[in-house]
Design a protein around this motif. Structure first.
Motif, PDB file in Angstrom:
ATOM      1  N   VAL A  98       0.830  -1.208   0.000  1.00 30.16           N
ATOM      2  CA  VAL A  98       0.000   0.000   0.000  1.00 30.16           C
ATOM      3  C   VAL A  98       0.861   1.252   0.000  1.00 30.16           C
ATOM      4  O   VAL A  98       2.009   1.237   0.402  1.00 30.16           O
ATOM      5  CB  VAL A  98      -0.987   0.024   1.193  1.00 30.16           C
ATOM      6  N   SER A  99       0.232   2.318  -0.455  1.00 28.47           N
ATOM      7  CA  SER A  99       0.881   3.623  -0.546  1.00 28.47           C
ATOM      8  C   SER A  99      -0.042   4.637   0.114  1.00 28.47           C
ATOM      9  O   SER A  99      -1.195   4.336   0.451  1.00 28.47           O
ATOM     10  CB  SER A  99       1.092   3.960  -2.032  1.00 28.47           C
ATOM     11  N   SER A 100       0.447   5.856   0.264  1.00 26.87           N
ATOM     12  CA  SER A 100      -0.407   6.907   0.830  1.00 26.87           C
ATOM     13  C   SER A 100      -1.410   7.417  -0.203  1.00 26.87           C
ATOM     14  O   SER A 100      -2.437   7.974   0.142  1.00 26.87           O
ATOM     15  CB  SER A 100       0.453   8.064   1.345  1.00 26.87           C
ATOM     16  N   SER A 101      -1.131   7.205  -1.483  1.00 27.67           N
ATOM     17  CA  SER A 101      -2.050   7.623  -2.542  1.00 27.67           C
ATOM     18  C   SER A 101      -2.542   6.387  -3.292  1.00 27.67           C
ATOM     19  O   SER A 101      -2.025   5.289  -3.109  1.00 27.67           O
ATOM     20  CB  SER A 101      -1.353   8.584  -3.502  1.00 27.67           C
ATOM     21  N   SER A 102      -3.564   6.588  -4.142  1.00 28.95           N
ATOM     22  CA  SER A 102      -4.113   5.463  -4.888  1.00 28.95           C
ATOM     23  C   SER A 102      -4.432   5.873  -6.315  1.00 28.95           C
ATOM     24  O   SER A 102      -5.035   6.916  -6.553  1.00 28.95           O
ATOM     25  CB  SER A 102      -5.378   4.931  -4.206  1.00 28.95           C
ATOM     26  N   LYS A 146      -0.085   2.482  -7.824  1.00 24.78           N
ATOM     27  CA  LYS A 146      -0.222   2.487  -6.365  1.00 24.78           C
ATOM     28  C   LYS A 146      -1.676   2.309  -5.950  1.00 24.78           C
ATOM     29  O   LYS A 146      -2.601   2.697  -6.656  1.00 24.78           O
ATOM     30  CB  LYS A 146       0.309   3.806  -5.802  1.00 24.78           C
ATOM     31  N   ASN A 148      -3.944   2.643  -2.083  1.00 24.31           N
ATOM     32  CA  ASN A 148      -3.860   2.908  -0.644  1.00 24.31           C
ATOM     33  C   ASN A 148      -4.623   1.821   0.118  1.00 24.31           C
ATOM     34  O   ASN A 148      -5.306   0.987  -0.476  1.00 24.31           O
ATOM     35  CB  ASN A 148      -4.346   4.323  -0.298  1.00 24.31           C
ATOM     36  N   GLU A 149      -4.501   1.844   1.429  1.00 26.37           N
ATOM     37  CA  GLU A 149      -5.096   0.805   2.282  1.00 26.37           C
ATOM     38  C   GLU A 149      -6.617   0.736   2.121  1.00 26.37           C
ATOM     39  O   GLU A 149      -7.188  -0.346   2.003  1.00 26.37           O
ATOM     40  CB  GLU A 149      -4.729   1.075   3.748  1.00 26.37           C
ATOM     41  N   GLU A 151      -8.579   1.672  -0.429  1.00 26.48           N
ATOM     42  CA  GLU A 151      -8.997   1.135  -1.736  1.00 26.48           C
ATOM     43  C   GLU A 151      -8.679  -0.351  -1.827  1.00 26.48           C
ATOM     44  O   GLU A 151      -9.451  -1.124  -2.402  1.00 26.48           O
ATOM     45  CB  GLU A 151      -8.327   1.904  -2.875  1.00 26.48           C
TER      46      GLU A 151
END
Length: 174
Positions: A98-102, A146, A148-149, A151
């Motif tokens: 996961v990333s901070s963005s999606s 990317k 995020n958590e 999504e």
């Protein structure tokens, strides 16, 4: 009308089109009609082997219920490979980084899939959307896009609900 137990038998009636085997209409006189248990066991002279009921269901979902469904060993084997690809994608969703963005919009994915189902149960289009989702999952796993958590969790829940509950598919060991 109510069934013997006093309850309605079904909520929806859908008329399916013709079944064929390798392009020829299935009929007893041609010896090419295949019963469900023969599909599963492979106990029919026209079949190379049996196929798991979930693979047969997946195969059938790849054709619109109102179109001709053409059985063949090759088509069933291709459906098995496609089913394995779908399950492989689903099996890695929960482990995606996961990333901070999606770059993944699960609401858009969900809307496309549900719109296809609402378009006269257009399951072939649903399956094509699910294969697009598998490509997205693989792209996230390979670090090309990317997620995020939030999504990722929505994607996992949506896929499990839709594939297992709506389409009625199940995990199998092939």
């Amino acid at each position: 009308n109510k069934a013997a137990n006093g309850k309605h038998a079904v909520q929806y009636w859908m008329h399916a089109n013709m079944l064929t085997f390798e392009g020829k209409k299935m009929s007893k006189s041609l010896g090419n009609s295949i019963l469900p248990d023969e599909l599963f066991s492979g106990d029919h002279p026209l079949l190379n082997r049996g196929f798991d009921p979930t693979v047969v269901r997946f195969f059938m979902l790849q054709a619109h219920y109102a179109s001709t469904l053409d059985f063949s060993n090759e088509a069933l084997e291709a459906a098995e490979k496609g089913f394995q690809r779908l399950m492989a994608g689903m099996s890695i969703v929960d482990a995606l980084p996961v990333s901070s963005s999606s770059e993944v919009d699960v609401t858009e994915i969900k809307n496309k899939v549900e719109a296809s189902m609402n378009d006269d149960f257009n399951t072939p289009i649903v399956i094509s959307h699910l294969f697009e989702v598998v490509k997205t999952i693989n792209s996230v796993a390979e670090g090309r896009i990317k997620i995020n958590e939030a999504e990722k969790n929505k994607l996992s829940q949506f896929l499990k609900r839709f594939v297992f509950e709506v389409l009625g598919l199940s995990l199998i060991h092939i």
